[in-house]
Structure formats: C-alpha cells, structure tokens
Design a protein around this motif. Sequence first.
Motif, PDB file in Angstrom:
ATOM      1  N   ILE A  34       0.869  -1.075  -0.030  1.00  0.00           N
ATOM      2  CA  ILE A  34      -0.059   0.119   0.209  1.00  0.00           C
ATOM      3  C   ILE A  34       0.957   1.134   0.051  1.00  0.00           C
ATOM      4  CG2 ILE A  34      -1.637   1.447   1.480  1.00  0.00           C
ATOM      5  CD1 ILE A  34      -2.515  -1.201   2.461  1.00  0.00           C
ATOM      6  N   GLN A  35       0.527   2.329  -0.827  1.00  0.00           N
ATOM      7  CA  GLN A  35       1.245   3.459  -1.034  1.00  0.00           C
ATOM      8  C   GLN A  35       0.448   4.548  -0.037  1.00  0.00           C
ATOM      9  OE1 GLN A  35       4.141   3.945  -2.389  1.00  0.00           O
ATOM     10  NE2 GLN A  35       4.164   1.732  -2.699  1.00  0.00           N
ATOM     11  N   VAL A  36       0.967   5.202   0.903  1.00  0.00           N
ATOM     12  CA  VAL A  36       0.371   6.157   1.745  1.00  0.00           C
ATOM     13  C   VAL A  36       0.697   7.646   1.687  1.00  0.00           C
ATOM     14  CG1 VAL A  36      -0.308   6.636   4.067  1.00  0.00           C
ATOM     15  CG2 VAL A  36      -0.360   4.397   3.316  1.00  0.00           C
ATOM     16  N   LYS A  37       0.112   8.430   1.453  1.00  0.00           N
ATOM     17  CA  LYS A  37       0.493  10.123   1.567  1.00  0.00           C
ATOM     18  C   LYS A  37       0.660  10.489   2.816  1.00  0.00           C
ATOM     19  CE  LYS A  37       1.477  13.719  -0.791  1.00  0.00           C
ATOM     20  NZ  LYS A  37       2.658  13.919  -1.642  1.00  0.00           N
ATOM     21  N   VAL A  38       1.707  11.232   3.349  1.00  0.00           N
ATOM     22  CA  VAL A  38       1.872  11.484   4.753  1.00  0.00           C
ATOM     23  C   VAL A  38       1.461  12.868   4.814  1.00  0.00           C
ATOM     24  CG1 VAL A  38       3.325  12.069   6.608  1.00  0.00           C
ATOM     25  CG2 VAL A  38       3.758  10.035   5.314  1.00  0.00           C
ATOM     26  N   ASN A  39       0.403  13.167   5.528  1.00  0.00           N
ATOM     27  CA  ASN A  39      -0.353  14.489   5.551  1.00  0.00           C
ATOM     28  C   ASN A  39       0.221  15.334   6.995  1.00  0.00           C
ATOM     29  OD1 ASN A  39      -2.163  13.967   3.607  1.00  0.00           O
ATOM     30  ND2 ASN A  39      -3.674  13.115   4.814  1.00  0.00           N
ATOM     31  N   ALA A  40       0.149  16.630   6.899  1.00  0.00           N
ATOM     32  CA  ALA A  40       0.581  17.285   8.200  1.00  0.00           C
ATOM     33  C   ALA A  40      -0.176  17.112   9.144  1.00  0.00           C
ATOM     34  CB  ALA A  40       0.480  18.821   7.510  1.00  0.00           C
ATOM     35  N   GLY A  41       0.342  16.814  10.237  1.00  0.00           N
ATOM     36  CA  GLY A  41      -0.345  16.190  11.481  1.00  0.00           C
ATOM     37  C   GLY A  41      -0.429  14.777  11.703  1.00  0.00           C
ATOM     38  N   ASP A  42      -0.234  13.868  10.517  1.00  0.00           N
ATOM     39  CA  ASP A  42      -0.173  12.317  10.579  1.00  0.00           C
ATOM     40  C   ASP A  42       1.256  12.072  11.785  1.00  0.00           C
ATOM     41  OD1 ASP A  42      -2.159  11.703   9.124  1.00  0.00           O
ATOM     42  OD2 ASP A  42      -1.020  11.398   7.343  1.00  0.00           O
ATOM     43  N   THR A  43       1.145  11.094  12.269  1.00  0.00           N
ATOM     44  CA  THR A  43       2.095  10.531  13.013  1.00  0.00           C
ATOM     45  C   THR A  43       2.596   9.182  12.386  1.00  0.00           C
ATOM     46  OG1 THR A  43       0.722   9.700  14.809  1.00  0.00           O
ATOM     47  CG2 THR A  43       1.321  11.956  15.146  1.00  0.00           C
ATOM     48  N   LEU A  44       3.890   8.614  12.847  1.00  0.00           N
ATOM     49  CA  LEU A  44       4.052   7.476  12.770  1.00  0.00           C
ATOM     50  C   LEU A  44       3.232   6.259  13.522  1.00  0.00           C
ATOM     51  CD1 LEU A  44       5.811   5.184  11.528  1.00  0.00           C
ATOM     52  CD2 LEU A  44       7.538   5.610  13.151  1.00  0.00           C
ATOM     53  N   TRP A  45       2.778   6.957  14.658  1.00  0.00           N
ATOM     54  CA  TRP A  45       1.882   6.078  15.461  1.00  0.00           C
ATOM     55  C   TRP A  45       0.608   6.122  14.794  1.00  0.00           C
ATOM     56  CZ3 TRP A  45      -2.915   6.024  17.678  1.00  0.00           C
ATOM     57  CH2 TRP A  45      -3.063   5.000  19.058  1.00  0.00           C
ATOM     58  N   SER A  46       0.009   7.003  14.468  1.00  0.00           N
ATOM     59  CA  SER A  46      -1.377   6.749  13.752  1.00  0.00           C
ATOM     60  C   SER A  46      -1.483   6.143  12.447  1.00  0.00           C
ATOM     61  CB  SER A  46      -1.883   8.155  13.495  1.00  0.00           C
ATOM     62  OG  SER A  46      -1.266   9.109  12.583  1.00  0.00           O
ATOM     63  N   LEU A  74       0.963  13.717  20.170  1.00  0.00           N
ATOM     64  CA  LEU A  74       1.866  14.524  19.305  1.00  0.00           C
ATOM     65  C   LEU A  74       3.319  13.991  19.274  1.00  0.00           C
ATOM     66  CD1 LEU A  74       0.450  17.938  19.090  1.00  0.00           C
ATOM     67  CD2 LEU A  74       0.094  16.233  17.626  1.00  0.00           C
ATOM     68  N   VAL A  75       3.782  12.924  19.179  1.00  0.00           N
ATOM     69  CA  VAL A  75       4.854  12.494  19.195  1.00  0.00           C
ATOM     70  C   VAL A  75       5.187  11.650  17.816  1.00  0.00           C
ATOM     71  CG1 VAL A  75       4.333  10.060  20.014  1.00  0.00           C
ATOM     72  CG2 VAL A  75       6.528  10.693  19.877  1.00  0.00           C
ATOM     73  N   LEU A  76       6.342  12.061  17.020  1.00  0.00           N
ATOM     74  CA  LEU A  76       6.451  11.455  15.778  1.00  0.00           C
ATOM     75  C   LEU A  76       5.435  12.189  14.804  1.00  0.00           C
ATOM     76  CD1 LEU A  76       6.529   7.670  16.557  1.00  0.00           C
ATOM     77  CD2 LEU A  76       8.282   9.139  16.923  1.00  0.00           C
ATOM     78  N   THR A  77       5.529  13.542  14.896  1.00  0.00           N
ATOM     79  CA  THR A  77       4.488  14.409  13.858  1.00  0.00           C
ATOM     80  C   THR A  77       5.057  14.772  12.782  1.00  0.00           C
ATOM     81  OG1 THR A  77       3.171  15.025  15.906  1.00  0.00           O
ATOM     82  CG2 THR A  77       2.807  16.418  14.134  1.00  0.00           C
ATOM     83  N   ALA A  78       4.545  14.475  11.685  1.00  0.00           N
ATOM     84  CA  ALA A  78       5.120  15.031  10.250  1.00  0.00           C
ATOM     85  C   ALA A  78       5.393  16.480  10.470  1.00  0.00           C
ATOM     86  CB  ALA A  78       4.038  14.930   9.308  1.00  0.00           C
ATOM     87  N   ALA A  79       6.465  16.860   9.929  1.00  0.00           N
ATOM     88  CA  ALA A  79       7.009  18.349  10.148  1.00  0.00           C
ATOM     89  C   ALA A  79       6.444  18.977   8.684  1.00  0.00           C
ATOM     90  CB  ALA A  79       8.544  18.067  10.123  1.00  0.00           C
ATOM     91  N   ALA A  80       5.225  19.629   8.793  1.00  0.00           N
ATOM     92  CA  ALA A  80       4.784  20.445   7.548  1.00  0.00           C
ATOM     93  C   ALA A  80       3.723  20.906   7.798  1.00  0.00           C
ATOM     94  CB  ALA A  80       4.929  19.702   6.364  1.00  0.00           C
TER      95      ALA A  80
END
Length: 536
Positions: A28-40, A110-116
């Motif tokens: 599966i290909q997943v787009k990382v959005n701002a606010g996404d975390t590795l955990w989520s 908010l740990v491992l949060t996407a930086a954008a």
Amino acid sequence: MLMMLPVAAMSFSSKSAETSPSKQDLPIQVKVNAGDTLWSIAYRYRPDTKIPMAQMMRAIYARNPHAFYNKQLTSLKADTQLTIPDNLDNLLPPAKPIVTESRHIAAAPLVLTAAAQAPDSTIDKNRSAIQKSRQSSKGTTLRASQDAIANDPVINDSANLVIDGFLAAEFRYFPQSAAYNKQIDQQWSGVAQLDFYLPWNDEYDAVSFSPFYRKDSEDPQRSHFDVRELKYLHVGDDWEIHLGIDRVFWGVTETQHLVDIVNQTDWVEAPDGEDKLGQPMVHLSTLHDWGTLDFFVLPYFRERTYPWWQGRLRGPLPVNTDVAFYESDDEQHHIDYALRWNHMLGDWEMAVSAFSGTSREPILRQQLDSSGAPELVPFYPQINQLGLETLYINGSWIWKLEAIRREGNLIDNYYAADFGFEYTFYGVNESAIDVGWLMEFQYDSRGELASMAQKDLFIGTRLAFNDVDGSEILAGIAQDLEFSDSRSLLIEAKTRVNANWTANLDLWLFSSNQPQDYGYMIRQDDFIQFSLELHF
C-alpha cells in the motif's frame, strides 16, 4: 472568479491514495499529511491488532527511511509517500499479546508528528476495509501501545528533546506591469521555522514550540514573526487536552475551506489562504462511541495580515494593519467558542461544527490616514457560524462537501458551499504514477463583490510520481460562471533534491476584465515563485 487553493490541511481525517482492485496484493502507498504521526499511520494500517504497535512502526520505518529527517523516527516528513510493507503476518507474536481491549483515542499523541503544514486530500488505500475493521474491533488501548513503544530501544525517544525545522529561500517574479503605484515586480524572502518537541511521562505529556519568521526584501508587512505553536499537551485514556498556542485545520474540499475558522489566515504568506497564524486556545478532545467531540475556548484574537504599498496581490489601497476596529468592546480580548463533532460510518465521514465570536474575515472600510491619504482599515464583527463537512469514499471516487451558514448583527447573513469529487487512476500504464482528476463547484450567496468564489467551477489534475523524492504536480483552473473572462490558473510542482533539500515551483495566473468582479483587483498579478528548502 476564484483564487484556486491547493491541498488543504485538515484535522477531519488523514487521507492518501486508495488502491485499485487490480493492485490489492501490492504494498500500500500512503501519503503523509501534516499532523499525521508514525503512530497513527501504523495504527491505521496494522492488519491485525495482535501485531505490537512498536513492531509495526519499526517495519514502516525500515521500509521508508527516506521519509524521516536525519533518520529519526520522531521526524516524519509530511507530503511524503510511504510504502506499507506487505507480508506483515511475520510480525504476529507466537503467544497471546499483552494488551487489553478498550476504546481508542481518535488522535494519537503529538509524538513522531509530520513536520509540515499542508496535507494532501487523496484517500488511503484499502481505507474502507480498514475503517470497517476498526469499527468491528475496539482496538488496543493507547496506553498499551505507548508502553510497547517506551520499551522499544529503536522507537523510544520519550526522554529527549526533538528539534527539527526548515530554512527556505524564495523568489517571486511578476511579469506584468503593476496595476497600482509603488508595487514591485519581484521580491526575495528568507524563511525559518524551528520545531521543538519535549515529551515525558511515556509520551502522555509533552510541550511543543514552533517559532516562524519571514524576512521579505520589499514588503515590510510580509516580513513578520509568528509563534505557530507553543502548547502543553496531555493525553488521557479517551481524551486529550491542548493548552497554549496551536493551529487547528478543518475541511475536506480541495479549493477552499469554508468551515476552517479557528485560526486566522496569514494572508501575506500566499494567496491561497492555507497558511494560518498561531491561535491561543484551550482545546479539549473527547472520544465516544458515537464520535469525537472537540471543545475550544479562544481567549485572544489574531488579526489578519495584509501586504503593504509595495506588495502585490492586493487592491488599489493597502490595508493598514496598525489600525483595527471591533464590534465587541473587548476587541482582541473577546472570548470566542467553538465546538465540533466528527464521526466515521463505513465509507462516510462527517463533521458538524459551531463557532461564536469574532469573525476571522474582516470588513475593509476606507478612511483617511493622518496625512489625509485614503487607506483601508479592518473591522471585525461578531458572528455565529454553523458548518458541515461530509466525505464519501467509493472505490476510486471521493465525494466532498463543505457548507456554512454565517449570521451576525453587522453583516449580511449568508450561506456558502463547496462540493465536488476526485477520481484517481492508479499505476497509469503499469507505472508507479497516479493521476487524479478533480472538480468542484463553489457558491456564495453574497455575490461577486464579496467573494472570489461566488459561482465558480474548478477543474484540476494531480500527478503523484510515487518516487523516493516525493515528486508531485498539481494543476487546475477555476472559471467564474458569471463572467466568462474571469478565471485563475495554478500549477504547483515539488520534488526532493536529496535527503534534506526540497525544491518547489509555483505558477499563478489571473484574468478578469470586469471591475465588479472581486478578482479584477489582482488581474495584473500573475507570478512565478521558486523556493528551495533545507529540512533538518
């Protein structure tokens, strides 16, 4: 005529590409959005709740090291393409897992949060099946998952201060002659943002701080400092609270975000209105079987930024931001309130919101300055707003709707809506490239003199190359359906140069020959913008 807006940041959901039936066996290909975390992301795509969260997170990291700044799991990059590994059954433990079952919190800490800042609006692959799986199972507890992370030497970074951010150089060029006196035809900018994140108590408590600064070569009002984020976060079993300065994004559509009202627009950043100023708030989020409730108390108001005499993308008179008027006697200290409910039902996502307080959108009034010259000053009325968001996923189709009703004693009551669809062709000609087509219709009952999207049709396309550089192109045109010669066009292209550098190219074109059209003011402001960003 509409100023077309790019991908929108949202707290409504995390969305990426959806799989085609012929590709269900592929990773599966997943787009990382701002606010996404590795955990989520790990939680969302974990095929079996028996797989420990720490193992799932580690597997995603091992498959996608390019998606993390300096190879740190705490620095997930937004707008990056992740590959969710297949054959995850080998992560299943041989014995019964040491986790209990209970309700899960909707938003990971908010740990491992996407930086954008700005997420994409495409949809996760296999999302419908995942949603149904999540609804049929109560899921593992947040505490059990965090304990697994805390005990994992690869993932645990809870005792350390995490620092990342970016530096950027930006150049804008306006090829057409300025419509108004004193306006420039080119400008340089330097941008810096740092992101500090300090967790403790096994990630149940954290402090984050994100200062932002832009220095512009020509426009003194575009040079500005802002605290995007300065808050304390605590996560409970089925609730979490944010205290301090923060940014919250609402909305599901591509071209504009009618419901997004918590934060003020940082207008000097870009004409799309995507950038937001930090907002002081108390934000409580609670999880229930029937949805998630978010409560907001907003004790201080942020005024909108505007370009000055030298700046482009403005009307014939600049806005004097040193002067502002308010309907409320409390002015900036008026306490605003907001409430939002959101829920997922199968392939449907929906949200209903309410806001009462100072309007983020000012009424511009003309007056004379101290020298007798005319100028515009903002007036901020009190309003009540009701908002609706819906999103429906059906195969490769995504249907979206945003609508609001806004009322106030000193404004014309009105309603507005934005609705449309997105359809994606995956793996065009058996390649890794996905091509999406978008169409949306915007309506505003106030008409052309009050809104740039009073009756407009937007058609666009998005090309996602799904390469290691995260290359992507977004292009579209917004046509005013009342004035045939009024339209705007946007092309955005971005790619990663190497592990730390990204390059962005934007082209905006505007056309209008009708003085009564809102877009007539910026008819000469076509521009091309190039930026180079260093992420660390």
